[in-house]
Write a protein that holds these residues in place. Structure first.
Motif, short mmCIF file in Angstrom:
data_model
loop_
_atom_site.label_atom_id
_atom_site.label_comp_id
_atom_site.label_asym_id
_atom_site.label_seq_id
_atom_site.Cartn_x
_atom_site.Cartn_y
_atom_site.Cartn_z
N LYS A 107 7.07 -1.26 -1.15
CA LYS A 107 7.64 -0.06 -0.54
C LYS A 107 6.94 1.20 -1.04
N LYS A 108 6.76 1.27 -2.35
CA LYS A 108 6.11 2.44 -2.93
C LYS A 108 4.65 2.53 -2.51
N GLY A 109 3.95 1.38 -2.48
CA GLY A 109 2.53 1.37 -2.15
C GLY A 109 2.23 1.73 -0.71
N LEU A 110 3.17 1.42 0.20
CA LEU A 110 2.91 1.63 1.62
C LEU A 110 3.69 2.80 2.22
N ARG A 111 4.52 3.45 1.42
CA ARG A 111 5.30 4.58 1.92
C ARG A 111 4.38 5.67 2.48
N GLY A 112 4.68 6.11 3.68
CA GLY A 112 3.89 7.14 4.32
C GLY A 112 2.65 6.62 5.02
N LYS A 113 2.33 5.34 4.83
CA LYS A 113 1.13 4.76 5.44
C LYS A 113 1.47 3.74 6.52
N ALA A 114 2.58 3.00 6.35
CA ALA A 114 3.01 2.02 7.34
C ALA A 114 4.38 2.42 7.86
N ALA A 115 4.60 2.19 9.14
CA ALA A 115 5.90 2.51 9.72
C ALA A 115 6.92 1.42 9.42
N ALA A 116 6.45 0.20 9.27
CA ALA A 116 7.33 -0.93 8.96
C ALA A 116 6.50 -2.04 8.35
N VAL A 117 7.16 -2.88 7.57
CA VAL A 117 6.52 -4.02 6.93
C VAL A 117 7.30 -5.26 7.32
N LEU A 118 6.59 -6.29 7.74
CA LEU A 118 7.24 -7.54 8.12
C LEU A 118 6.61 -8.68 7.35
N ALA A 177 3.77 -3.62 18.16
CA ALA A 177 5.04 -3.92 17.50
C ALA A 177 6.17 -4.04 18.50
N ALA A 178 6.10 -3.31 19.58
CA ALA A 178 7.15 -3.36 20.60
C ALA A 178 7.23 -4.74 21.24
N ARG A 179 6.14 -5.52 21.12
CA ARG A 179 6.13 -6.86 21.70
C ARG A 179 6.28 -7.94 20.63
N VAL A 180 6.52 -7.56 19.38
CA VAL A 180 6.54 -8.54 18.30
C VAL A 180 7.72 -9.49 18.39
N VAL A 181 8.72 -9.12 19.19
CA VAL A 181 9.86 -10.01 19.36
C VAL A 181 9.42 -11.37 19.89
N ALA A 182 8.25 -11.42 20.53
CA ALA A 182 7.75 -12.69 21.06
C ALA A 182 7.13 -13.57 19.98
N LEU A 183 6.88 -12.99 18.80
CA LEU A 183 6.28 -13.76 17.72
C LEU A 183 7.36 -14.47 16.92
N GLU A 184 7.01 -15.64 16.39
CA GLU A 184 7.96 -16.40 15.59
C GLU A 184 7.73 -16.17 14.11
N ASP A 185 8.75 -16.50 13.33
CA ASP A 185 8.65 -16.48 11.87
C ASP A 185 8.32 -15.11 11.30
N LEU A 186 8.88 -14.08 11.87
CA LEU A 186 8.72 -12.73 11.34
C LEU A 186 10.09 -12.11 11.14
N TRP A 187 10.25 -11.34 10.09
CA TRP A 187 11.43 -10.50 9.97
C TRP A 187 11.08 -9.25 9.19
N GLU A 188 11.81 -8.19 9.47
CA GLU A 188 11.51 -6.91 8.85
C GLU A 188 11.91 -6.95 7.38
N LEU A 189 11.02 -6.58 6.51
CA LEU A 189 11.28 -6.56 5.09
C LEU A 189 11.88 -5.23 4.67
N ILE A 190 11.22 -4.16 4.97
CA ILE A 190 11.66 -2.84 4.53
C ILE A 190 11.19 -1.77 5.49
N PRO A 191 12.03 -0.78 5.78
CA PRO A 191 11.50 0.42 6.40
C PRO A 191 10.89 1.24 5.26
N VAL A 192 9.63 1.59 5.36
CA VAL A 192 8.98 2.27 4.24
C VAL A 192 9.17 3.78 4.28
N GLU A 193 9.74 4.28 5.35
CA GLU A 193 9.95 5.73 5.46
C GLU A 193 11.22 5.97 6.24
#
Length: 204
Positions: A107-118, A177-193
């Protein structure tokens, strides 16, 4: 000076010699109340027979207590023992902080750089083995891909130095990312911002 050997000198050998014993102790540590043998087996992720064998060994070591409860017995940790209070409980408490510390570092390393981490792959399934990389899918933030790449390099070095972990990263755009619902085995870990940027995934 008397030099003790065997179980007196190395009591952890008997505790940690079988993965099933460790799994049972960990499950009891996490439980908020005593567990039946079957509930304990489910919580520990082992079969009933394996749990029964582990409980018998741990009871012999004085680390678990059995209490009658109707037609079955319930089990809990025996927190009166020196081995439990001085060695095992602190060990489990520190272990419980392990994943949180890694998430905080990401979270700290990617804050401000990624909108979401999965999380992806074995990481998302909870089946990550030693030596396997932590698989992340990063949604590109407003800082751009170059800034994100630099952040990933720093995070990779930190995870390697602190936890001996390697990273496998895939970066996607917000449109992808708007189409990621079609991918399997993913879940959101943290909102970084701020609050979660996307609501198309639910945490597993």
């Amino acid at each position: 000076m008397i030099y003790l050997k065997g179980h007196l000198a190395r009591p952890l050998d008997a505790v940690l010699s079988a993965p099933s014993r460790l799994a049972v102790l960990r499950a009891l540590f996490r439980a908020k109340s005593p567990l039946s043998g079957r509930a304990l087996a489910r919580s520990a992720g082992i079969n009933h027979q394996g749990a029964a064998v582990a409980l018998a060994a741990l009871a012999k070591l004085g680390l678990v207590e059995r209490r009658p409860a109707g037609r079955s017995d319930e089990w809990r940790l025996d927190r009166r023992r020196w081995l439990m209070t001085e060695l095992l409980l602190p060990l489990f408490e520190r272990e419980a902080e392990h994943a949180g510390a890694i998430v905080d570092a990401i979270k700290k390393g990617l804050r401000g750089k990624a909108a979401a981490v999965l999380l992806a792959g074995a990481t998302a399934k909870g089946r990550l083995e030693p030596g396997q990389p932590v698989e992340l899918v990063l949604v590109e933030g407003t800082a751009g891909r170059r800034a994100l790449s630099e952040a990933v390099r720093g995070l990779t070095a930190l995870l390697k130095a602190q936890w001996s972990l390697s990273l496998e990263v895939r970066v996607i755009t917000r449109r992808q990312a708007a189409r990621v619902v079609a991918l399997e085995d993913l879940w959101e870990l943290i909102p970084v911002e701020g609050p979660p940027s996307f609501n198309f995934l639910s945490a597993a």
